[in-house]
Design a protein around this motif. Structure first.
Motif, PDB file in Angstrom:
ATOM      1  N   TYR A 168       0.849  -1.196   0.000  1.00  0.00           N
ATOM      2  CA  TYR A 168       0.000   0.000   0.000  1.00  0.00           C
ATOM      3  C   TYR A 168       0.878   1.237   0.000  1.00  0.00           C
ATOM      4  O   TYR A 168       2.080   1.183   0.279  1.00  0.00           O
ATOM      5  N   TYR A 169       0.256   2.370  -0.320  1.00  0.00           N
ATOM      6  CA  TYR A 169       0.897   3.672  -0.237  1.00  0.00           C
ATOM      7  C   TYR A 169       0.252   4.409   0.930  1.00  0.00           C
ATOM      8  O   TYR A 169      -0.949   4.683   0.913  1.00  0.00           O
ATOM      9  N   SER A 180      -0.379   1.305   7.800  1.00  0.00           N
ATOM     10  CA  SER A 180      -1.490   1.508   6.870  1.00  0.00           C
ATOM     11  C   SER A 180      -2.381   2.690   7.256  1.00  0.00           C
ATOM     12  O   SER A 180      -3.605   2.608   7.190  1.00  0.00           O
ATOM     13  N   PRO A 190      -4.937   5.550   3.321  1.00  0.00           N
ATOM     14  CA  PRO A 190      -3.926   4.917   2.455  1.00  0.00           C
ATOM     15  C   PRO A 190      -4.512   4.450   1.127  1.00  0.00           C
ATOM     16  O   PRO A 190      -5.734   4.321   0.996  1.00  0.00           O
ATOM     17  N   GLN A 224      -4.221   1.776  -2.367  1.00  0.00           N
ATOM     18  CA  GLN A 224      -3.782   0.466  -2.827  1.00  0.00           C
ATOM     19  C   GLN A 224      -3.008   0.540  -4.135  1.00  0.00           C
ATOM     20  O   GLN A 224      -2.162  -0.304  -4.412  1.00  0.00           O
ATOM     21  N   HIS A 225      -3.281   1.562  -4.928  1.00  0.00           N
ATOM     22  CA  HIS A 225      -2.693   1.626  -6.256  1.00  0.00           C
ATOM     23  C   HIS A 225      -1.961   2.951  -6.477  1.00  0.00           C
ATOM     24  O   HIS A 225      -2.337   3.988  -5.928  1.00  0.00           O
TER      25      HIS A 225
END
Length: 209
Positions: A56-57, A62, A82, A84-85
């Motif tokens: 994750y970013y 998280s 956060p 996911q892509h």
């Protein structure tokens, strides 16, 4: 950092690090000193990037991305994360920009900035999440010369988190002054992402000013 269940007090363990800040000392350093210091910083940056990504970013555990560009007082996850892509990170920057200009009531300005919605994701590309300090300014780097070596410490981890791999370079590129040789050394230990940095510098002007 942890909270004591019995009293609710928040405890933070800190360490006092002795040394000089790189911003003040930089003009007085020799080329050999600068190279030695930056080599040590590179070891730290490489280590951070070697931490296996959790997929994750976002911030630690998280949580939302802690940089100001992803700040939203309402806690909108489409802006804060956060994420996911990789594309979600870029979409968040666009949403933050639209939110800023919506507050000004300048509809024409919002329309003009639609170029970001059309092209930002393509320009910035796909990059994996890596752990980044996210504020590698000279004022946040301390060093101390010893008889045999140079010790370096990085402070101010407030904005640290898992960002796209270009972020560490691009976010500092946005505010570089280009009035001495620091940008060259910075590029050596962080690694250049010129295309992404150029796009981020343009976006930075709209988000910050």
């Amino acid at each position: 950092m942890w909270r004591m269940p019995s009293t609710g007090h928040l405890c933070l363990v800190m360490e006092r690090i002795q040394g000089l800040d790189l911003e003040s000392a930089w003009p007085t350093l020799t080329k050999d000193d600068k190279s030695a210091i930056c080599a040590r910083i590179k070891m730290s940056v490489d280590y951070l990037r070697s931490i296996p990504p959790p997929g994750y970013y976002g911030g630690v555990s998280s949580t939302k991305l802690p940089h100001d560009f992803f700040l939203d007082k309402q806690g909108n996850k489409e802006i804060c994360g956060p994420f996911q892509h990789n594309s979600d990170v870029h979409a968040a920057l666009i949403k933050k920009l639209r939110m800023i200009y919506a507050g000004t009531g300048n509809v024409d300005h919002i329309t003009a900035k639609a170029i970001y919605e059309r092209h930002l994701d393509t320009i910035l590309g796909v990059h994996p999440p890596v752990f980044s300090q996210s504020d590698l300014q000279r004022k946040n780097i301390l060093f101390k010369k010893t008889v045999d070596s140079i010790e370096v410490a990085i402070i101010d981890w407030e904005a640290a988190g898992r960002y796209p791999s270009y972020w560490e370079y691009a976010i500092i590129f946005c505010s570089l002054q280009w009035n001495d040789d620091w940008p060259q050394y910075f590029e050596d230990f962080v690694g250049p992402w010129p295309n992404e940095a150029s796009a981020m510098r343009m976006l930075y002007q709209d988000l910050w000013f």
